[in-house]
Design a protein around this motif. Sequence first.
Motif, PDB file in Angstrom:
ATOM      1  N   GLY A 270     -15.823 -31.386 -50.252  1.00 63.03           N
ATOM      2  CA  GLY A 270     -15.063 -31.032 -49.177  1.00 63.03           C
ATOM      3  C   GLY A 270     -13.877 -30.581 -49.543  1.00 63.03           C
ATOM      4  N   LEU A 271     -13.426 -30.810 -51.326  1.00 66.19           N
ATOM      5  CA  LEU A 271     -12.749 -29.611 -51.484  1.00 66.19           C
ATOM      6  C   LEU A 271     -13.000 -28.190 -52.025  1.00 66.19           C
ATOM      7  N   ASP A 272     -14.071 -27.901 -51.880  1.00 66.20           N
ATOM      8  CA  ASP A 272     -14.567 -26.790 -51.761  1.00 66.20           C
ATOM      9  C   ASP A 272     -14.094 -25.716 -50.485  1.00 66.20           C
ATOM     10  N   VAL A 273     -14.948 -26.821 -49.431  1.00 63.59           N
ATOM     11  CA  VAL A 273     -14.758 -25.801 -48.387  1.00 63.59           C
ATOM     12  C   VAL A 273     -12.611 -25.984 -48.207  1.00 63.59           C
ATOM     13  N   LEU A 274     -12.055 -27.772 -48.606  1.00 67.68           N
ATOM     14  CA  LEU A 274     -10.795 -27.014 -48.860  1.00 67.68           C
ATOM     15  C   LEU A 274     -10.242 -26.318 -49.471  1.00 67.68           C
ATOM     16  N   LYS A 275     -10.879 -25.360 -50.001  1.00 72.87           N
ATOM     17  CA  LYS A 275     -10.176 -23.999 -51.244  1.00 72.87           C
ATOM     18  C   LYS A 275     -10.644 -23.188 -50.495  1.00 72.87           C
TER      19      LYS A 275
ATOM     20  N   LEU B  81     -11.174 -23.328 -46.575  1.00 74.28           N
ATOM     21  CA  LEU B  81      -9.724 -22.927 -46.068  1.00 74.28           C
ATOM     22  C   LEU B  81      -8.838 -22.294 -46.013  1.00 74.28           C
ATOM     23  N   LYS B  82      -8.390 -22.826 -47.240  1.00 67.06           N
ATOM     24  CA  LYS B  82      -6.797 -22.410 -48.087  1.00 67.06           C
ATOM     25  C   LYS B  82      -6.780 -20.877 -47.509  1.00 67.06           C
ATOM     26  N   LYS B  83      -8.034 -20.284 -48.434  1.00 68.16           N
ATOM     27  CA  LYS B  83      -8.243 -19.101 -48.970  1.00 68.16           C
ATOM     28  C   LYS B  83      -7.494 -18.044 -48.035  1.00 68.16           C
ATOM     29  N   GLU B  84      -8.258 -18.195 -46.759  1.00 69.16           N
ATOM     30  CA  GLU B  84      -8.766 -17.387 -45.327  1.00 69.16           C
ATOM     31  C   GLU B  84      -7.378 -17.555 -44.303  1.00 69.16           C
TER      32      GLU B  84
ATOM     33  N   LEU C  49      -4.948 -23.312 -58.752  1.00 71.31           N
ATOM     34  CA  LEU C  49      -6.095 -23.767 -57.712  1.00 71.31           C
ATOM     35  C   LEU C  49      -6.518 -24.120 -59.040  1.00 71.31           C
ATOM     36  N   GLU C  50      -6.793 -23.333 -59.721  1.00 70.31           N
ATOM     37  CA  GLU C  50      -7.699 -23.732 -60.430  1.00 70.31           C
ATOM     38  C   GLU C  50      -7.773 -25.241 -61.236  1.00 70.31           C
ATOM     39  N   LEU C  51      -8.157 -26.433 -62.297  1.00 68.23           N
ATOM     40  CA  LEU C  51      -7.864 -27.422 -62.879  1.00 68.23           C
ATOM     41  C   LEU C  51      -7.393 -26.706 -64.265  1.00 68.23           C
ATOM     42  N   GLY C  52      -7.292 -28.211 -64.950  1.00 67.29           N
ATOM     43  CA  GLY C  52      -7.079 -27.713 -66.418  1.00 67.29           C
ATOM     44  C   GLY C  52      -8.946 -28.225 -66.720  1.00 67.29           C
ATOM     45  N   LYS C  53      -8.347 -29.496 -67.543  1.00 68.22           N
ATOM     46  CA  LYS C  53      -9.225 -29.697 -68.825  1.00 68.22           C
ATOM     47  C   LYS C  53     -10.939 -30.852 -67.486  1.00 68.22           C
ATOM     48  N   SER C  54     -11.163 -31.349 -68.409  1.00 71.98           N
ATOM     49  CA  SER C  54     -12.904 -32.145 -67.597  1.00 71.98           C
ATOM     50  C   SER C  54     -12.051 -33.186 -66.337  1.00 71.98           C
TER      51      SER C  54
END
Length: 519
Positions: A63-68, A70-73, A134-139
């Motif tokens: 879902g997080l990828d879908v969210l990403k 969607l927000k990109k578009e 958008l990107e995230l920091g650590k593990s």
Amino acid sequence: MPDKKSVLVVDDDAQIRALLSDLLKGNGYAAREAKTGAEAIAAVEKQRPDLVMMDIKLPDQDGLDVLKSLKKERPELEVIVMTAFGGSSSAIKAMEQGAYDYVTKPFEIDDLLAALKRVFEHADMSSEVATLRLELGKSAAERERIVGSSKPMLEVYKLIGKVAGSDATVLITGESGTGKELVAEALHRASKRNPHPLVKVSCAALPESLLEAELFGHEKGSFTGAMTMRKGRFEAANKGTIFLDEIGEMTLGTQTKLLRILQEREFERIGSNLPIKVDLRVIAATNRELAEEVEAGRFREDLYYRLNVIHIHMPPLRDRLDDVPLLVEHFLAKFRFKPDAIPTTISEEAMARLGEHDWPGNVRELENAIERAVVLSRGQPIMPDHLPLAESPAAAGGKARTRRGTAKDPIQAAAEAAVDEALSDAVGAALDKAMGGSATGTAGSATNGNANGGSNGNGADVATGSGGASFKEAVESLEKRLIAEALERNGGNRSKAAEELGIYRRLLYAKMREYGLGE
Ligand SMILES: Nc1ncnc2c1ncn2[C@@H]1O[C@H](COP(=O)(O)OP(=O)(O)OP(=O)(O)O)[C@@H](O)[C@H]1O
Ligand SMILES: [Mg+2]
């Protein structure tokens, strides 16, 4: 005629879709449905809904990828993320990816409707959220270190996710042990400043002059002991984040200097007048009620408002006891009986006990209790006996809660204050006598050495009292009396006298010789 707002419901569970659609339609919205991430992306493109309510677990994609995507578009599209279980990591991630809100199932219908209303009433929020990084920091492992899925903690995660990407100053409040430092770390990690340092400074650990030297740095020779130029923590934090812990303990003088940095992002090293520009984000934390400190004149009001741009309050553990089992699990995994042992388990009775405790020391207290119990139980399941909690829940009922971790039991504190006062009276009287006048003022910097060194004083540090004996003479006279009396009380037994005075026998002998005591 005003168009109905349209909401796309994305969930692979037909029942949930039906339930939400009904609820939406019943409340004046138009509702559509999608079962998968791919369907959702297609539907957003074709139908241009105003809002998407999306499960984070979808059959075909994360879902997080879908969210990403969607927000990109469509960056302005608002998305409410739904999930069956709350965790700091997914909530923070979803908010970072630009979700408008995050709700856990099973949801309260009222909560959901309130969230919908908020979306449409506060359309302006979207731009703020869209700018989040958008990107995230650590593990993931590191990000998941804030544990808890209670409602108040979800609110905290949401706020972290929302503000992490901005440069706004954040004030974190809450009792000792509630995780303020963890939040500061999470904020930094989730921010665009995370490749740069997070510099932590405890404002309580150092006296004013040292704290200022620590924060601002100093030039060579700017004060006694400044042998070399030293950069301060503000410079070290450039491009990153500075975490000012226990800001409530900062003196008014230092507060004034801090205010200038917040306003102008500029300061000077001590002993220099060359302004240094810094680009940093400030996060401050305190377990005091800063508003009360302002009232009492101990904290600058203007600084308070500067710091309090975003306020994150950490709820005490007793207000979210439903987090206890998760936290226990977390700490059991952290404190294994042996480094590679499987985590110790805990009996139901012991867990029940933990679930009833009042936790005046909050999560830190729980963490310590588990660490101890793991050792005491030697890898066997933890039993209530392994949990010597501070007091029984019944007794804790009427207890005044300590807001500050360092706060002492009031009776003990009063006793200590009385002893301090008596001591200083005694010293004062002795000095008066020794100096044949009134000895006032405090001997602040008189601790420059082991008395053993004896005569290394070159006089430079010895202040001369205006109208009597010198400081050095006064101290010597006092010393002499203390030693003579101790010897007398102990019938001349030097070992006992030294013990009573709390000094080494050798030092006592040296002093006796120096003052001509004994033979
Ligand atoms: N939600 C949480 N999940 C996991 N660990 C936690 C949580 N909250 C606190 N802890 C742990 O409890 C301890 C205390 O947390 P932290 O130092 O962040 O508290 P604090 O609010 O800064 O306290 P103080 O005011 O005394 O400085 C730390 O070891 C931290 O890792
Ligand atoms: Mg702390």
